[in-house]
Design a protein around this motif. Structure first.
Motif, short mmCIF file in Angstrom:
data_model
loop_
_atom_site.label_atom_id
_atom_site.label_comp_id
_atom_site.label_asym_id
_atom_site.label_seq_id
_atom_site.Cartn_x
_atom_site.Cartn_y
_atom_site.Cartn_z
N ALA A 70 83.49 54.67 42.74
CA ALA A 70 82.85 54.85 41.44
C ALA A 70 81.42 55.31 41.66
O ALA A 70 80.78 54.94 42.64
N ARG A 71 80.93 56.12 40.72
CA ARG A 71 79.54 56.60 40.77
C ARG A 71 79.02 56.64 39.33
O ARG A 71 79.72 57.08 38.43
N THR A 72 77.80 56.18 39.15
CA THR A 72 77.15 56.34 37.86
C THR A 72 75.84 57.09 38.06
O THR A 72 75.11 56.85 39.03
N TYR A 73 75.62 58.06 37.19
CA TYR A 73 74.36 58.80 37.16
C TYR A 73 73.53 58.18 36.04
O TYR A 73 74.06 57.91 34.96
N TYR A 74 72.26 57.94 36.26
CA TYR A 74 71.47 57.29 35.22
C TYR A 74 70.04 57.82 35.21
O TYR A 74 69.57 58.45 36.14
N ARG A 75 69.36 57.47 34.13
CA ARG A 75 67.92 57.70 33.96
C ARG A 75 67.39 56.50 33.20
O ARG A 75 67.94 56.13 32.17
N ASP A 93 95.64 45.49 40.52
CA ASP A 93 94.55 44.57 40.18
C ASP A 93 93.43 44.55 41.21
O ASP A 93 92.75 43.55 41.38
N ARG A 94 93.22 45.66 41.90
CA ARG A 94 92.14 45.74 42.88
C ARG A 94 90.86 46.16 42.17
O ARG A 94 90.88 46.97 41.25
N SER A 95 89.74 45.59 42.59
CA SER A 95 88.46 45.99 42.03
C SER A 95 87.36 45.86 43.08
O SER A 95 87.48 45.09 44.02
N VAL A 96 86.34 46.68 42.92
CA VAL A 96 85.17 46.67 43.78
C VAL A 96 83.97 46.63 42.85
O VAL A 96 83.94 47.32 41.83
N ARG A 97 82.97 45.84 43.20
CA ARG A 97 81.79 45.70 42.35
C ARG A 97 80.53 45.86 43.19
O ARG A 97 80.45 45.35 44.30
N MET A 98 79.56 46.55 42.64
CA MET A 98 78.31 46.82 43.33
C MET A 98 77.15 46.62 42.35
O MET A 98 77.25 47.04 41.21
N THR A 99 76.10 45.96 42.79
CA THR A 99 74.89 45.84 41.96
C THR A 99 73.81 46.73 42.57
O THR A 99 73.54 46.64 43.76
N CYS A 100 73.22 47.57 41.74
CA CYS A 100 72.18 48.49 42.20
C CYS A 100 70.89 48.20 41.44
O CYS A 100 70.90 47.98 40.22
N ALA A 101 69.78 48.24 42.15
CA ALA A 101 68.46 48.11 41.53
C ALA A 101 68.09 49.46 40.92
O ALA A 101 68.19 50.50 41.57
N VAL A 102 67.69 49.44 39.66
CA VAL A 102 67.30 50.65 38.93
C VAL A 102 65.80 50.57 38.72
O VAL A 102 65.31 49.70 37.98
N GLU A 107 63.23 58.99 36.27
CA GLU A 107 63.79 59.98 37.20
C GLU A 107 65.29 59.74 37.32
O GLU A 107 65.74 58.59 37.28
N PRO A 108 66.09 60.78 37.50
CA PRO A 108 67.52 60.59 37.65
C PRO A 108 67.84 59.79 38.92
O PRO A 108 67.15 59.92 39.93
N GLY A 109 68.87 58.98 38.85
CA GLY A 109 69.32 58.20 40.00
C GLY A 109 70.83 58.07 39.99
O GLY A 109 71.49 58.43 39.01
N THR A 110 71.38 57.56 41.08
CA THR A 110 72.81 57.30 41.17
C THR A 110 73.05 55.93 41.80
O THR A 110 72.21 55.43 42.54
N CYS A 111 74.20 55.38 41.50
CA CYS A 111 74.67 54.14 42.10
C CYS A 111 76.14 54.37 42.43
O CYS A 111 76.86 54.96 41.62
N GLU A 112 76.58 53.94 43.61
CA GLU A 112 77.98 54.12 44.02
C GLU A 112 78.54 52.83 44.58
O GLU A 112 77.82 52.07 45.22
#
Length: 154
Positions: A70-75, A93-102, A107-112
């Motif tokens: 998964a990838r999220t693009y953010y501002r 029922d598989r899942s992966v979770r990631m916490t990213c500091a924003v 400025e544009p950023g991404t989290c994967e």
């Protein structure tokens, strides 16, 4: 006579040698062999969303070769540092979770999420990103998904 204009004593065509002694078609060092380039990438995204608080995001499921993530693009124009929790949900029922500091910058950023072996149909995967104040304090500011319905005028 061979296709390259040289006589062939066995009746079979032989490639003409190159000046460097390598057979024609041998890849140059550092170049991929034809047909063995990077695997194709499929990206399935939901719509770009924004909140009145100043968060913009678009969340996607990315599949490349035998891997999915998964990838999220953010501002972040809130002026406050935030956390983004990005989840990839898939078959079985598989899942992966990631916490990213924003960071608190416009400025544009991404989290994967980490890449996982793809299982089944790529369309069976869904990604969701949730943006909130650091440490889970305060309300949810924005939720963005890879399969969010596109909303048109009200």
């Amino acid at each position: 006579m061979g296709a390259d204009g040289r006589a062939s004593d066995s009746g079979t065509l032989r490639p003409s040698p190159r000046a460097d002694g390598k057979a024609p078609g041998a890849p140059a060092p550092g170049r991929p062999v034809l047909g063995q380039g990077p695997p194709s990438t499929a990206v399935r995204c939901g719509p770009g969303l924004f909140s009145p608080d100043g968060i913009e995001a678009q969340t996607c499921v990315v599949t490349q070769g035998a891997e999915t993530w998964a990838r999220t693009y953010y501002r972040n124009a809130t002026g406050e540092a935030l956390d983004a929790v990005l989840s990839l949900m898939g078959p079985e029922d598989r899942s992966v979770r990631m916490t990213c500091a924003v960071r608190a910058e416009d400025e544009p950023g991404t989290c994967e999420t980490p890449r996982e072996p793809a299982r089944g149909n790529p369309a069976a995967y869904t990604a969701v990103a949730e943006f909130a104040e650091r440490g889970g304090q305060g309300p949810l500011l924005l939720r963005s998904g890879s399969n969010s319905p596109v909303r048109t005028g009200s």
